[in-house]
Design an enzyme around this catalytic site. Sequence first.
Site, PDB file in Angstrom:
ATOM      1  N   PRO A 152       0.784  -1.232   0.000  1.00 45.18           N
ATOM      2  CA  PRO A 152       0.000   0.000   0.000  1.00 45.18           C
ATOM      3  C   PRO A 152       0.818   1.287   0.000  1.00 45.18           C
ATOM      4  O   PRO A 152       0.242   2.356   0.082  1.00 45.18           O
ATOM      5  CB  PRO A 152      -0.825  -0.104   1.273  1.00 45.18           C
ATOM      6  CG  PRO A 152       0.007  -0.921   2.187  1.00 45.18           C
ATOM      7  CD  PRO A 152       0.820  -1.857   1.339  1.00 45.18           C
ATOM      8  N   LYS A 165       6.749   1.830   1.608  1.00 45.54           N
ATOM      9  CA  LYS A 165       8.137   1.955   1.146  1.00 45.54           C
ATOM     10  C   LYS A 165       8.230   2.934  -0.024  1.00 45.54           C
ATOM     11  O   LYS A 165       9.232   3.643  -0.149  1.00 45.54           O
ATOM     12  CB  LYS A 165       8.695   0.576   0.817  1.00 45.54           C
ATOM     13  CG  LYS A 165       8.743  -0.305   2.064  1.00 45.54           C
ATOM     14  CD  LYS A 165       9.133  -1.721   1.805  1.00 45.54           C
ATOM     15  CE  LYS A 165       8.994  -2.570   3.055  1.00 45.54           C
ATOM     16  NZ  LYS A 165       7.601  -2.951   3.394  1.00 45.54           N
ATOM     17  N   ASP A 223       2.060  -2.190  -8.803  1.00 42.58           N
ATOM     18  CA  ASP A 223       1.446  -3.332  -8.126  1.00 42.58           C
ATOM     19  C   ASP A 223       0.549  -4.059  -9.114  1.00 42.58           C
ATOM     20  O   ASP A 223       0.005  -3.448 -10.032  1.00 42.58           O
ATOM     21  CB  ASP A 223       0.650  -2.906  -6.891  1.00 42.58           C
ATOM     22  CG  ASP A 223       0.583  -4.035  -5.871  1.00 42.58           C
ATOM     23  OD1 ASP A 223       1.438  -4.080  -4.975  1.00 42.58           O
ATOM     24  OD2 ASP A 223      -0.299  -4.899  -6.006  1.00 42.58           O
ATOM     25  N   ASP A 270       9.854  -5.932  -2.658  1.00 43.73           N
ATOM     26  CA  ASP A 270       9.348  -6.350  -1.346  1.00 43.73           C
ATOM     27  C   ASP A 270       8.208  -7.318  -1.648  1.00 43.73           C
ATOM     28  O   ASP A 270       7.049  -6.925  -1.786  1.00 43.73           O
ATOM     29  CB  ASP A 270       8.858  -5.109  -0.582  1.00 43.73           C
ATOM     30  CG  ASP A 270       8.338  -5.442   0.797  1.00 43.73           C
ATOM     31  OD1 ASP A 270       9.041  -6.140   1.536  1.00 43.73           O
ATOM     32  OD2 ASP A 270       7.226  -4.993   1.135  1.00 43.73           O
ATOM     33  N   CYS A 323       8.842 -10.390   4.850  1.00 45.07           N
ATOM     34  CA  CYS A 323       8.579 -10.342   6.293  1.00 45.07           C
ATOM     35  C   CYS A 323       8.223 -11.749   6.756  1.00 45.07           C
ATOM     36  O   CYS A 323       7.202 -11.964   7.387  1.00 45.07           O
ATOM     37  CB  CYS A 323       7.477  -9.335   6.613  1.00 45.07           C
ATOM     38  SG  CYS A 323       5.958  -9.579   5.695  1.00 45.07           S
TER      39      CYS A 323
END
Lengths: 319, 158
Positions: free
Chosen positions: A126, A129, A147, A192, A245
């Site tokens: 969202p 970063k 995205d 990411d 993550c």
Amino acid sequence: MNEWKKQGVISPSEDLLRLLRELPDMDIKSYLDAVSRPLPECFRVNTLKLPESRIIDLLKSRGWSFERISWAKFGYRLLDGPEAGIGSSMEHMLGLIYIQGPISMIPAEVLEPMPGLTVLDLCASPGSKSTQLAQLMENRGILVANDVSSSRIKPLVANLQRCGVINVVVTQMDGRLFYRWTKEQFDRVLVDVPCSSLGIVAKDWSAASHYSEKISNKISRLQQSLIMSAYDCLRPGGILVYSTCTLHPVENEGVISYLLDRKMDAKLQPIYLDGVKSRKTLEEWAGIKFSSEIKKCFKCYPHDNSAEGFFIAKIKKGS
Amino acid sequence: MKGVLTEDEKKKIEELLANQYGIVDGLKNYVVIASGENRIRITHREVLEFSWRLKNIANIGLYVAKLSEDELSLSIEGAQLFSSMIKKNVVDLSLDDAKRWMRGEALKIDAPSSSRYVVAKCGDVFLGTGRVGRDGLVYPQIPRNRLTRQGTKSAEDL
């Protein structure tokens, strides 16, 4: 582990418990303790709107107290403040601050996105970063925030707007194919990737209760495709940062190993950070030995910093 | 207007900014783009030129103003960006009134209104534009998802 289930604090799936037992450096009780507690409230001061000192003074005058995060420019950990919470504050709504996990601030810092560079955030929504990258670029140069999902574009656009980002193009593309149009066009690429999220179970417990080994195996193939595409978008001499993550080696060390085996000019770079606890990456997993270079990557578990668990690799493309 | 504005079209927007808010040369360093709902966006020339090689562009640059019946209302970001250049149709709110503004409440303000819109600020923090109603109240033009009264959960993410 049954004790955890009985308490109803968290109910990790059998596959997650197996993974935790198999990770040689994992202290299972510490991990489950850490993810049972809420993540620390942290934020970035957004210098695209006002000078840092001005926003700090404003927040203090409104009753918040906080301390600086040593590894992130403009990053702060909230200590105390009004009951309503900083997430619903006027300062947040105006884009003077951006709420973001403390370890989540690391990938953009490691990428070194200077003003004037051409930077790609391949899986941007969202927008934590991306907004951080724009801030570090001081709104100069070119930022492409991409995205794949149409539903995820909306919050990305909203967050870029709220933070006052001018130098951005938002695209909705399958990241695996992005290189087809922009081969060797970027000085910096952040990837990411989507992951099994076992480092942020504190935020979403379903990641622990629904976890299965299949998720990691399936998603690692997507991660491999994304990192290859990201690497191809990079100019010679450029820098790629890969982050997840999660904890599973097939999504972390395994993906970096995959890239290194196929791109001979890819060189891992050491990551230097001040004040954050990290641990050694694995040398092998499931009988597969990783390159000794992988020890240059950054890895931390949730209990290392009472925050998110993350894996980060910094890769330079040979010139 | 739609797409990247021509020099003439850009000049018209600049004239509106100057007439309504006293903003001079605010757009000088930017390319100006008109997007849906008469929204005016800005970005840098090099960003625009780079975008020509990209596919499936969803958005570009920053939304700074909205054109409505030949008048411009500034977005929160537009107001902050041009803050040092805004010379007229601007009101300075107390902190309490700024909080009410951000909750979307209409305020009774002695607005120096030569326009249907006024910019609100609280010190050096700019809060976007409000529409001056016939009832003498000023109605903040804050997007719903940025109103503080919703207690909106932050966009916090990882």
